[in-house]
Design a protein around this motif. Structure first.
Motif, short mmCIF file in Angstrom:
data_model
loop_
_atom_site.label_atom_id
_atom_site.label_comp_id
_atom_site.label_asym_id
_atom_site.label_seq_id
_atom_site.Cartn_x
_atom_site.Cartn_y
_atom_site.Cartn_z
N VAL A 125 -7.45 10.58 -6.60
CA VAL A 125 -8.56 9.61 -6.68
C VAL A 125 -8.01 8.19 -6.74
N ASN A 126 -6.99 7.97 -7.57
CA ASN A 126 -6.39 6.64 -7.68
C ASN A 126 -5.72 6.23 -6.37
N LEU A 127 -5.11 7.17 -5.71
CA LEU A 127 -4.46 6.85 -4.43
C LEU A 127 -5.48 6.40 -3.40
N LYS A 128 -6.62 7.04 -3.39
CA LYS A 128 -7.67 6.65 -2.45
C LYS A 128 -8.19 5.24 -2.76
N ARG A 129 -8.34 4.94 -4.06
CA ARG A 129 -8.83 3.62 -4.47
C ARG A 129 -7.80 2.54 -4.10
N TYR A 130 -6.51 2.83 -4.37
CA TYR A 130 -5.47 1.87 -4.07
C TYR A 130 -5.37 1.61 -2.56
N LYS A 131 -5.65 2.61 -1.80
CA LYS A 131 -5.56 2.43 -0.35
C LYS A 131 -6.62 1.45 0.14
N VAL A 135 -6.03 -2.99 1.52
CA VAL A 135 -6.46 -3.63 2.78
C VAL A 135 -6.73 -5.10 2.55
N ASP A 136 -7.37 -5.47 1.41
CA ASP A 136 -7.71 -6.86 1.08
C ASP A 136 -6.69 -7.48 0.12
N ASP A 137 -5.51 -6.82 0.02
CA ASP A 137 -4.47 -7.28 -0.90
C ASP A 137 -4.95 -7.27 -2.34
N GLY A 138 -5.84 -6.30 -2.66
CA GLY A 138 -6.31 -6.17 -4.04
C GLY A 138 -5.23 -5.61 -4.93
N VAL A 139 -4.34 -4.79 -4.35
CA VAL A 139 -3.17 -4.28 -5.08
C VAL A 139 -1.96 -4.48 -4.18
N SER A 140 -0.83 -4.52 -4.83
CA SER A 140 0.39 -4.73 -4.04
C SER A 140 0.78 -3.45 -3.29
N LYS A 141 1.57 -3.66 -2.29
CA LYS A 141 2.09 -2.52 -1.51
C LYS A 141 2.94 -1.62 -2.38
N GLN A 142 3.66 -2.20 -3.32
CA GLN A 142 4.52 -1.43 -4.22
C GLN A 142 3.71 -0.49 -5.09
N THR A 143 2.58 -0.98 -5.62
CA THR A 143 1.72 -0.14 -6.47
C THR A 143 1.18 1.04 -5.68
N TYR A 144 0.78 0.78 -4.45
CA TYR A 144 0.26 1.86 -3.61
C TYR A 144 1.35 2.91 -3.35
N ASP A 145 2.56 2.44 -3.04
CA ASP A 145 3.66 3.38 -2.76
C ASP A 145 4.00 4.22 -4.00
#
Length: 389
Positions: A125-131, A135-145
């Motif tokens: 669920v968190n991975l889907k939200r981070y994805k 897109v709008d730079d709401g979270v960093s790429k590092q957090t998503y990875d």
């Protein structure tokens, strides 16, 4: 004086000659040489029929499947569900081992899997939200990875938990000992309540297949081409098994009829023999593993063969011969031995229906006068087999 002695000697000689002549003239007719005495013999006619030919050997009965039942997990033997000597089928439950500790391990592995699956669900669920936020730079790429790596880690943990469950289920199945083959239960070596270990080599008991069953035997290496031909024939060669281990005896009980199944892949150089195996249907269980038997393999059928009992054929210095009856005399006829066993011989050199001497040959020679005895064959045989004092 000398002339007187000579006269007396001459007178004595003349008296002896006169007496001998008188005796010769007056002797009775019975003084003539008697006629030759006829030799009493028994005879038999040469029979003509199709005769199967066999080769014999000594074999050992062995099971096609024999399994020693051993534990695959450590534990206390809780139940024995079969008796010694009982017939069982493949898959039948034979015994059980205490399974409480294995069931506890299985429950623990299932609980860990459920925990990992719950964690994985939250991580997904968190991975889907981070994805969506990335897109709008709401979270960093590092957090998503990092979230993606956490999901992968939880998936791997779930797979490990599933593997632990599978292993525990396998261990649990070992607590129920089932028969791998159909057969007869042997003598058991342990009782209920004993602690079993996988390192025990003795086992609980054995299960041995009785039907079908096999006989392994050895024949001279010269029989290899014959055996190969029989094995490649359209119909498998017939193999009969008899009680006992005496190839010269036909008195053993016939235990079963089987067929030739295989020939060993090499010849024993020490004995010059080739091993072979025959398979038997054994519903009556007359054949038993470890039993010594005599086997007879049907190798061919001699068509229109001339058959006589073994006692008819005599052996000379360099050939075989028979005494053939001609009128009231016998003549010697050389013969060729085609096939022989303990009950009959197949010969060449005579004709079907010829009368041959079967008993009394020791007093015969070519041209001997004979007297044929008239005892029935069964009485003659009985007399020959009567034990000597």
């Amino acid at each position: 004086m000398r002339n007187r002695k000579t006269t007396l000697v001459l007178a004595g000689v003349l008296a002896v000659l006169a007496a001998a002549g008188l005796w010769h003239l007056l002797k009775p007719p019975s003084a003539k040489l008697a006629a030759p005495t006829a030799v009493p013999v028994r005879v038999i006619s040469v029979a003509q029929r199709d005769v199967p030919r066999y080769v014999s050997g000594i074999g050992s009965v062995l099971s096609l499947h024999s399994v020693v039942i051993r534990p695959q997990v450590d534990g206390i033997l809780t139940r024995l569900l079969v008796k010694e000597g009982q017939l069982v089928k493949a898959g039948d439950l034979l015994a059980t081992i205490d399974d409480r500790s294995i069931r506890a391990s299985l429950d623990q592995a299932r609980a860990q899997l459920a925990e990992n699956q719950a964690q994985l669900q939250v991580a997904l669920v968190n991975l889907k939200r981070y994805k969506l936020l990335s897109v709008d730079d709401g979270v960093s790429k590092q957090t998503y990875d990092q979230q993606q790596a956490l999901v992968n880690q939880l998936k791997a943990s779930a797979q490990g938990n599933q593997a632990a469950i599978d292993a525990a289920q396998v261990q649990l199945s070992y607590t129920q000992i089932r028969s791998p083959v159909s057969g007869r239960v042997g003598i058991r070596t342990v009782d209920e309540g004993n602690f079993l270990r996988t390192s025990d080599t003795q086992g609980l008991f054995s299960v041995t297949q009785i039907d079908p069953i096999a006989v392994e035997f050895s024949l001279p290496q010269q029989m290899l081409p014959t055996l190969q031909g029989l094995l490649l024939a359209e119909h498998p060669a017939t193999v009969d098994a008899y009680l006992g281990a005496d190839t010269d005896s036909d008195t053993g009980e016939r235990l079963g009829e089987g067929h030739l199944s295989l020939i060993d892949n090499q010849i024993d150089t020490n004995t010059g023999t080739i091993r072979a195996k025959a398979e038997f249907s054994n519903p009556g269980q007359k054949l038993w593993p470890g039993q010594l038997v005599t086997i007879k393999i049907r190798t061919a059928v001699e068509k229109a063969a001339l058959v006589v009992p073994p006692s008819v054929v005599q052996r000379g210095l360099d050939k075989h011969f028979v005494y053939r009856v001609k009128d009231d005399k016998v003549e010697i006829v050389p013969v060729q031995m085609v096939y022989q066993d303990s009950g009959q011989n197949i010969i060449k050199g005579v004709q079907a229906g010829d009368l041959l001497v079967s008993d009394g040959q020791s007093r015969l020679k070519a041209g001997s006068h004979i007297e044929v005895l008239s005892e029935p064959p069964q009485q003659i045989q009985a007399a020959n087999t009567e034990p000597q004092p």
